[in-house]
Write an enzyme that holds these catalytic residues in place. Structure first.
Site, PDB file in Angstrom:
ATOM      1  N   ASP A   1       0.889  -1.157   0.008  1.00 37.98           N
ATOM      2  CA  ASP A   1       0.055   0.036  -0.113  1.00 37.98           C
ATOM      3  C   ASP A   1       0.873   1.143   0.082  1.00 37.98           C
ATOM      4  OD1 ASP A   1      -0.772   0.337   3.335  1.00 37.98           O
ATOM      5  OD2 ASP A   1       0.940  -0.366   2.451  1.00 37.98           O
TER       6      ASP A   1
ATOM      7  N   ASP B   1       6.963   1.441   2.765  1.00 35.20           N
ATOM      8  CA  ASP B   1       6.896   0.366   1.860  1.00 35.20           C
ATOM      9  C   ASP B   1       7.857   0.749   0.792  1.00 35.20           C
ATOM     10  OD1 ASP B   1       3.906   1.180   2.869  1.00 35.20           O
ATOM     11  OD2 ASP B   1       3.723  -0.766   1.969  1.00 35.20           O
TER      12      ASP B   1
HETATM   13  O1  RIB Z   1       1.531  -0.769  10.747  1.00 33.85           O
HETATM   14  C1  RIB Z   1       2.471  -0.598   9.754  1.00 33.85           C
HETATM   15  C2  RIB Z   1       2.022  -0.947   8.529  1.00 33.85           C
HETATM   16  O2  RIB Z   1       0.983  -0.056   8.054  1.00 33.85           O
HETATM   17  C3  RIB Z   1       3.181  -0.597   7.353  1.00 33.85           C
HETATM   18  O3  RIB Z   1       2.888  -1.474   6.535  1.00 33.85           O
HETATM   19  C4  RIB Z   1       3.003   0.804   6.987  1.00 33.85           C
HETATM   20  O4  RIB Z   1       3.364   0.910   5.647  1.00 33.85           O
HETATM   21  C5  RIB Z   1       1.372   0.813   7.020  1.00 33.85           C
HETATM   22  O5  RIB Z   1       0.814   0.027   6.100  1.00 33.85           O
HETATM   23 CA    CA Z   2       2.898  -0.748   4.304  1.00 37.65          CA
END
Ligand code: RIB
Ligand code: CA
Length: 309
Positions: A10, A15
């Site tokens: 996402d 990421d």
């Molecule tokens: O809780 C952390 C996660 O939530 C990570 O993947 C961050 O990118 C968000 O997607």
């Molecule tokens: Ca993420």
């Protein structure tokens, strides 16, 4: 032989660093990147992924997936990663073209083309994976590993006192995945908070490696503020990158247990909690390898190597 990988993301600021780790490592052959709505709306996540690939000189196909959770209303994380998900530092994050074909169909196709070979890495809500399992239940047995940034092994949440964001956004999808029989490995947010924190000094070292290091650190601008004000971390933590690090080199995970894990899908106080049966009191067979600790020094070295190119 490089390990075949699909990364479902996402795409926001952590990421992006996870994608850099995978795309620059000779041990990995990323077959596809599939995007799911999570930190940011789907189209923004797609553009952020495409921009990140461009920084790495990669042409790995990026496919659009689910633009909302299976059932619940969406929750985004602009408060954590910025309005654009990449720290709001003015990057040109529009106008790039994703690949044809829906993410869910591509996950199914690749699993069937490469039975038992692919490591599926998930970095966001599990909506795409749940949809793929519903459309093609046979794929549950076709992955070599499924390594997820998901939940928390110690039940400490970052959205509510017990829920981690990726699970909280789509708990219904998450419970479909945890009951699927897939070879699951869970790298929870507790591992990130405890063993994947990047101090200001680490960040300076990363930035000094060159353009990729500067990219990976500058987009964490909003995350640094969130960590200062909410999670009380000096610097920032990298949950998705440490998950990719474990996927690339399982020995980065220094402690784990095999446990029965389910997701709370109806609770009021605990909605989205990954309920880890540490003591085996349910007497249910373990369905997940829960990583509980990581080697921070080796993780930071992996980041430095990736950014140095
Ligand atoms: O809780 C952390 C996660 O939530 C990570 O993947 C961050 O990118 C968000 O997607
Ligand atoms: Ca993420």
């Amino acid at each position: 032989m490089a390990q075949k990988m699909i990364i479902d993301t996402d795409t926001a600021s952590d990421d992006a660093v996870a994608l850099v780790l995978a795309l620059t490592d000779a041990r990995v052959d990323v077959l596809a990147i599939t995007v799911v709505s999570g930190n940011v709306p789907l189209d923004m996540g797609v553009q952020n992924a495409l921009y990140t690939l461009e920084q790495c000189g990669s042409s790995v196909p990026v496919h659009l997936g689910a633009d909302r959770p299976l059932i619940r209303e969406h929750v985004f994380a602009h408060n954590v990663h910025g309005a654009d998900g990449m720290g709001d530092i003015g990057l040109p994050l529009t106008g790039r073209t994703p690949a044809d074909g829906h993410a869910v169909d591509r996950i199914i196709e690749l699993a069937r083309q490469h039975p038992g070979e692919i490591t599926l890495v998930t970095l966001g809500p599990l909506t795409n994976i749940a949809l793929a399992l519903r459309k093609a239940p046979d794929i549950a047995g076709l992955f070599h590993r499924v390594v997820m940034m998901a939940g928390t092994g110690d039940h400490t949440g970052n959205v509510t006192p017990t829920a981690e964001f990726n699970i909280y956004v789509d708990p219904d999808a998450a419970d479909i995945v945890f009951t699927s029989g897939m070879p699951l490995e869970m790298v929870g947010w507790d591992v990130s908070r405890n063993d994947a924190t990047i101090t200001p000094a680490d960040s300076a070292r990363l930035a000094a490696t060159g353009p990729l290091g500067e990219f990976c650190t500058s987009i964490q601008r909003q995350l640094v503020e969130f960590c200062r004000d909410v999670t009380h971390i000096d610097g920032f933590d990298l949950p998705d990158p440490v998950t990719v690090a474990v996927a690339i080199d399982p020995t980065i995970g220094t402690r784990s247990i095999d446990a029965y894990v389910r997701v709370e899908t109806t609770g009021t106080q605990t909605l989205g909690m990954t309920v880890v049966d540490h003591l085996g009191v349910t007497r249910q067979p373990a369905n997940t390898k829960v990583v509980l600790a990581a080697d921070r020094e080796r993780f930071v070295e992996m980041l430095l190597t990736a950014c140095a190119g």
